[in-house]
Motif scaffolding. Structure first.
Motif, short mmCIF file in Angstrom:
data_model
loop_
_atom_site.label_atom_id
_atom_site.label_comp_id
_atom_site.label_asym_id
_atom_site.label_seq_id
_atom_site.Cartn_x
_atom_site.Cartn_y
_atom_site.Cartn_z
N LYS A 148 30.77 63.11 64.89
CA LYS A 148 31.37 63.23 63.56
C LYS A 148 30.59 62.39 62.55
O LYS A 148 30.39 62.80 61.39
CB LYS A 148 32.84 62.79 63.60
N ARG A 149 30.14 61.20 62.94
CA ARG A 149 29.38 60.37 62.01
C ARG A 149 28.06 61.04 61.62
O ARG A 149 27.61 60.95 60.47
CB ARG A 149 29.10 59.01 62.65
N ARG A 150 27.44 61.66 62.64
CA ARG A 150 26.15 62.28 62.36
C ARG A 150 26.27 63.46 61.39
O ARG A 150 25.42 63.67 60.53
CB ARG A 150 25.50 62.76 63.66
N ARG A 151 27.36 64.23 61.58
CA ARG A 151 27.48 65.42 60.73
C ARG A 151 28.23 65.16 59.42
O ARG A 151 28.38 66.06 58.59
CB ARG A 151 28.16 66.54 61.51
N LEU A 152 28.78 63.93 59.25
CA LEU A 152 29.49 63.62 58.00
C LEU A 152 28.48 63.60 56.85
O LEU A 152 27.49 62.86 56.88
CB LEU A 152 30.18 62.26 58.13
N PRO A 153 28.70 64.42 55.83
CA PRO A 153 27.75 64.46 54.70
C PRO A 153 27.77 63.15 53.91
O PRO A 153 28.76 62.41 53.93
CB PRO A 153 28.24 65.64 53.86
N ASP A 154 26.68 62.87 53.26
CA ASP A 154 26.62 61.66 52.43
C ASP A 154 27.62 61.75 51.29
O ASP A 154 27.87 62.83 50.73
CB ASP A 154 25.21 61.48 51.86
N GLU A 155 28.16 60.60 50.95
CA GLU A 155 29.14 60.56 49.86
C GLU A 155 28.41 60.65 48.52
O GLU A 155 27.43 59.92 48.28
CB GLU A 155 29.94 59.27 49.92
N PRO A 156 28.84 61.55 47.66
CA PRO A 156 28.20 61.64 46.32
C PRO A 156 28.37 60.34 45.53
O PRO A 156 29.39 59.65 45.68
CB PRO A 156 28.95 62.80 45.64
N ALA A 157 27.39 60.03 44.76
CA ALA A 157 27.48 58.81 43.93
C ALA A 157 28.57 58.96 42.90
O ALA A 157 28.92 60.07 42.47
CB ALA A 157 26.14 58.53 43.26
N GLU A 158 29.10 57.81 42.48
CA GLU A 158 30.19 57.83 41.52
C GLU A 158 29.74 58.41 40.18
O GLU A 158 30.52 58.99 39.43
CB GLU A 158 30.72 56.41 41.34
N SER A 159 28.47 58.23 39.91
CA SER A 159 27.92 58.70 38.64
C SER A 159 27.57 60.18 38.65
O SER A 159 27.13 60.75 37.65
CB SER A 159 26.68 57.89 38.28
N THR A 160 27.78 60.78 39.87
CA THR A 160 27.42 62.20 39.96
C THR A 160 28.35 63.02 39.09
O THR A 160 29.57 62.86 39.12
CB THR A 160 27.51 62.67 41.42
N LYS A 161 27.74 63.91 38.31
CA LYS A 161 28.52 64.78 37.44
C LYS A 161 28.72 66.12 38.14
O LYS A 161 27.93 66.53 38.99
CB LYS A 161 27.77 65.01 36.12
N GLY A 162 29.74 66.77 37.80
CA GLY A 162 29.91 68.13 38.32
C GLY A 162 31.09 68.23 39.25
O GLY A 162 32.11 67.57 39.10
N ASP A 163 30.90 69.08 40.31
CA ASP A 163 31.99 69.49 41.20
C ASP A 163 32.23 68.42 42.28
O ASP A 163 31.72 68.49 43.39
CB ASP A 163 31.65 70.81 41.87
N ILE A 164 33.01 67.38 41.91
CA ILE A 164 33.33 66.28 42.80
C ILE A 164 34.84 66.20 42.96
O ILE A 164 35.60 66.34 42.00
CB ILE A 164 32.78 64.95 42.28
N VAL A 165 35.25 65.94 44.23
CA VAL A 165 36.67 65.76 44.54
C VAL A 165 36.84 64.32 45.02
O VAL A 165 36.16 63.88 45.94
CB VAL A 165 37.15 66.74 45.63
#
Length: 379
Positions: free
Chosen positions: A287-304
């Motif tokens: 699960k750790r290996r396949r967990l996607p990187d967390e988007p940065a807080e400053s990322t704009k767009g489609d973030i949940v």
């Protein structure tokens, strides 16, 4: 010695007969010439009388000699039953209870029951036999007394076993009755019971002799009975000890078996838990290996932005792209806490209330809001 008597009798008879025939033939041949002397006539008559007398005497003597038993296929039990049936047909059924067996078996039964053994050897060739059977043996009083104090056995001297006893015990007169005690190791050691006269007196004297024998030998029976009781008690105690030992051994073996079974189950459980733990760790690592990187807080767009409230009040926060799968959210929760096992829960939203099931669908497919508050509900 029977063969010797028969042979002697035959030889004497033949010799006397031949001598007489020769004398008669010689006398007949000389009659024409001259008359026989008077003394030869007397001698001829004496020899003829002596021949007849000798033959009669030997035949009478042989009537007192038991006949040699004829070989047959009857068992000792069948022979005993044959003798008993023959005597009952002549004298009735009121007699001491006879053991239908061999003499050896009768000895064994007597020692087993701690009783004296009385034997009666029967011979049809003696005149006193009939009187003894009628006056003494086939008598209610005799039956009652013998049945109470003895094991009774009868044998015929014309049978193999009866003739063997006749020879072994050196029987010289009939009727013949003998008693064996526990100390008599073989058939030569029996005590002969004398038979006196006829009628009521014979029966009374016979019973009196039996009473005297019992009184003299009762201590043997008492001592044997006491020794047997001691042996039986010793054997009973030994058997109880052996049973107790076996019971204790069985209990120890059962305890040992249960301990081994518990140890085996414990080892198996430990092995199972280790395997499950290893599988859980491997799965968490996956699960750790396949967990996607967390988007940065400053990322704009489609973030949940997702907040998961744990049962202990702790909150897990993470950002996901709308293109990320809901399965990645579950992977995040699983690797971030150990309180709730994997696969035992489902994530629920409160407003609106609905389950966010683990699967390959994306957040965008689930049409979630940009701020998502979830809690864990057990499956």
């Amino acid at each position: 010695w029977q063969v010797l008597i028969l042979s002697s009798s035959t030889l004497i008879s033949v010799a006397v007969g031949v001598y007489c025939q020769r004398r008669n033939a010689r006398a007949a041949s000389d009659t024409m010439a001259t008359q026989s002397p008077w003394y030869l006539n007397i001698l001829r008559h004496v020899l003829s009388y002596f021949s007849r007398f000798t033959t009669s005497l030997w035949n009478y003597a042989l009537s007192y000699v038991p006949r040699l038993p004829a070989a047959n296929d009857l068992s000792p039990e069948q022979k005993a039953l044959r003798l008993l049936s023959s005597l009952e047909s002549q004298h009735g059924e009121v007699h001491p209870t006879a053991l239908i067996s061999s003499f050896t078996e009768a000895m064994r039964r007597a020692k087993e029951s701690l009783k004296f053994l009385m034997i009666y050897l029967h011979s049809d060739f003696h005149p006193e036999t009939e009187h003894f059977l009628r006056d003494v043996l086939f008598n209610p009083t005799t039956k009652e007394f013998v049945d109470e104090n003895f094991i009774f056995w009868m044998g015929n001297v014309t049978d193999v076993e009866g003739h063997r006893l006749f020879s072994t015990m050196r029987v010289t007169s009939f009727p013949f009755v003998a008693i064996f005690s526990l100390m008599d190791a073989n058939s030569a050691n029996g005590t002969v019971v004398p038979i006196h006269g006829r009628g009521q007196d014979a029966q009374e004297r016979f019973l009196n002799d039996l009473i005297i024998y019992i009184e003299r030998n009762t201590p043997l029976i008492a001592r044997a009975r006491s020794e047997r009781e001691v042996r039986m008690e010793t054997r009973r105690l030994r058997e109880e000890q052996e049973q107790e030992l076996m019971r204790s051994l069985a209990e120890d073996q059962e305890k040992e078996r249960k301990a081994e079974e518990e140890q085996r189950q414990k080892l198996e459980e430990e092995q199972r838990l280790r395997e499950e733990e290893q599988q859980r760790r491997n799965l968490l690592e996956e699960k750790r290996r396949r967990l996607p990187d967390e988007p940065a807080e400053s990322t704009k767009g489609d973030i949940v932005h997702v907040v998961v409230r744990l049962p202990n009040g702790q909150r897990l926060n993470r950002r996901f792209l709308l293109a990320h799968t809901v399965e990645s959210l579950y992977d995040f929760v699983d690797v971030s806490q150990e309180e709730v096992p994997m696969g035992s829960y489902v994530l629920m939203s409160s407003f609106p209330t609905r389950a966010l099931s683990c699967g390959p669908q994306t957040f965008e497919d689930e049409r979630v809001t940009r701020q998502l508050l979830l809690h864990m509900s057990p499956v």
